[in-house]
Design an enzyme around this catalytic site. Sequence first.
Site, PDB file in Angstrom:
ATOM      1  N   GLY A  63       1.028  -1.030  -0.112  1.00 22.58           N
ATOM      2  CA  GLY A  63       0.012  -0.033   0.027  1.00 22.58           C
ATOM      3  C   GLY A  63       0.959   1.196  -0.003  1.00 22.58           C
ATOM      4  O   GLY A  63       0.448   2.154   0.583  1.00 22.58           O
ATOM      5  N   GLY A 121      -0.584   4.898  -1.052  1.00 22.51           N
ATOM      6  CA  GLY A 121      -1.614   5.426  -0.676  1.00 22.51           C
ATOM      7  C   GLY A 121      -1.197   6.657   0.285  1.00 22.51           C
ATOM      8  O   GLY A 121       0.048   6.926   0.430  1.00 22.51           O
ATOM      9  N   GLN A 122      -2.204   7.125   1.012  1.00 25.74           N
ATOM     10  CA  GLN A 122      -1.968   8.268   1.860  1.00 25.74           C
ATOM     11  C   GLN A 122      -0.992   8.078   2.840  1.00 25.74           C
ATOM     12  O   GLN A 122       0.120   9.020   3.089  1.00 25.74           O
ATOM     13  CB  GLN A 122      -3.167   8.753   2.680  1.00 25.74           C
ATOM     14  CG  GLN A 122      -3.091  10.002   3.260  1.00 25.74           C
ATOM     15  CD  GLN A 122      -4.042  10.127   4.615  1.00 25.74           C
ATOM     16  OE1 GLN A 122      -4.720   8.975   4.843  1.00 25.74           O
ATOM     17  NE2 GLN A 122      -4.148  11.514   5.184  1.00 25.74           N
ATOM     18  N   TYR A 180     -15.328  -2.549   7.140  1.00 27.62           N
ATOM     19  CA  TYR A 180     -13.816  -2.398   7.127  1.00 27.62           C
ATOM     20  C   TYR A 180     -13.565  -2.495   8.668  1.00 27.62           C
ATOM     21  O   TYR A 180     -12.486  -3.083   9.082  1.00 27.62           O
ATOM     22  CB  TYR A 180     -13.849  -0.674   6.994  1.00 27.62           C
ATOM     23  CG  TYR A 180     -12.566  -0.119   7.244  1.00 27.62           C
ATOM     24  CD1 TYR A 180     -11.288  -0.415   6.544  1.00 27.62           C
ATOM     25  CD2 TYR A 180     -12.461   0.939   8.187  1.00 27.62           C
ATOM     26  CE1 TYR A 180      -9.998   0.351   7.003  1.00 27.62           C
ATOM     27  CE2 TYR A 180     -11.065   1.521   8.402  1.00 27.62           C
ATOM     28  CZ  TYR A 180     -10.084   1.422   7.906  1.00 27.62           C
ATOM     29  OH  TYR A 180      -8.887   2.139   8.194  1.00 27.62           O
ATOM     30  N   LYS A 230     -10.754  -5.044  10.677  1.00 25.09           N
ATOM     31  CA  LYS A 230      -9.666  -4.707  11.515  1.00 25.09           C
ATOM     32  C   LYS A 230      -9.787  -5.586  12.718  1.00 25.09           C
ATOM     33  O   LYS A 230      -8.261  -5.887  13.213  1.00 25.09           O
ATOM     34  CB  LYS A 230      -9.762  -3.198  11.723  1.00 25.09           C
ATOM     35  CG  LYS A 230      -9.612  -2.180  10.646  1.00 25.09           C
ATOM     36  CD  LYS A 230      -8.286  -2.488   9.938  1.00 25.09           C
ATOM     37  CE  LYS A 230      -7.811  -1.442   8.795  1.00 25.09           C
ATOM     38  NZ  LYS A 230      -6.367  -1.736   8.031  1.00 25.09           N
ATOM     39  N   ILE A 279      -6.179  10.460   9.716  1.00 20.64           N
ATOM     40  CA  ILE A 279      -4.561  10.793   9.495  1.00 20.64           C
ATOM     41  C   ILE A 279      -4.794  11.891   8.395  1.00 20.64           C
ATOM     42  O   ILE A 279      -5.460  11.818   7.552  1.00 20.64           O
ATOM     43  CB  ILE A 279      -3.828   9.772   9.054  1.00 20.64           C
ATOM     44  CG1 ILE A 279      -3.770   8.386  10.089  1.00 20.64           C
ATOM     45  CG2 ILE A 279      -2.427  10.405   9.070  1.00 20.64           C
ATOM     46  CD1 ILE A 279      -3.053   8.746  11.417  1.00 20.64           C
TER      47      ILE A 279
END
Length: 317
Positions: free
Chosen positions: A8, A11-12, A142, A146, A172
């Site tokens: 990932g 990504g951000q 989601y 997790k 974030i």
Amino acid sequence: MKRILVTGSYGQIGTELIGALRKKYGGENVVATGRKKPPAILKEDGPYLQLDVLDTNQLHAMLVDYDIDIVIHNASLLSGTGEKNPQLAYRTNIEGAYNVLEAVRILNLDQVMIPSSIAAFGPSTPRDNTPNDVIMRPTTAYGVSKVFIELWGEYYVKRYGVDFRSLRYPGIISAETMPAGGTTDYAIEIFYEALKNKKYTSFLDKGTYLPMMYMPDCLKCTIDLIEADASKLKHKSFNITAMSFAPEEIAAEIKKHIPEFEMSYEPDFRQQIAESWPASLDDSVAREEWGWKPDYDLAAMAKDMLEKLSKKLDIKY
Ligand code: AKB
């Protein structure tokens, strides 16, 4: 020097994490991977590769070929996208994490860090100052993924001695790469719109408090947890937070710098998601076990975000 593979990476969090890890451990020791082709603009400061974690042969081959010791598995669908496509969230988040944990177990790697999220909590969790160890019955795809990651990871610690670690990231906030499909994304979009148009319509309602963190603190806690002395970690999954605010409070903070800024509210499906999450977190376990302490509060974060974004977008305020 340990060799780290990050999934990932485009990504951000990934884009900035790769830079921070390479600064610390050297470019060649940090292998950046993502499902999509690496963006052309990336600097050639270390390997940037394409990797689909659902392809276990490719995953194992890459871990062996690059002689990897630690995996940071960031690849994940976020909460909003997960609600639009729960089946894809299952494959990407649950099967993806399972494949990574299995690879780490089979290849006997040193450590694996897979982020969790405030989304792992649910409506039956106490919302204020949510403790580290508390009921977790999330109501989003989601969030369920997790909880799976935390429990499966902790099971591998006990059963196979895998060194699994996890952080429950709050929202974030960052200026470099936009997140895609999260419920906390409003707290980033607001800065872009404040600079570009002096107004923003929030998809979360007034009074919706959520735990948040600025990117430099996110990078710091991720690296600190990886480096933490294993013998001191009684827990494997940690609450971490830096601030908690509602949309009208971040708007008021931005108004201090851009007085013309106006905020309106049109809550969408993400309102219900946000209401099922904690409003604030108790991160004392992370503080005690590995010395976590954030640097940025709301005022410091907003000032720095506006400075960084105004340079990036070339808009004065
Ligand atoms: C999201 O909003 O989905 C994420 C998260 C809190 O995990 N930013």
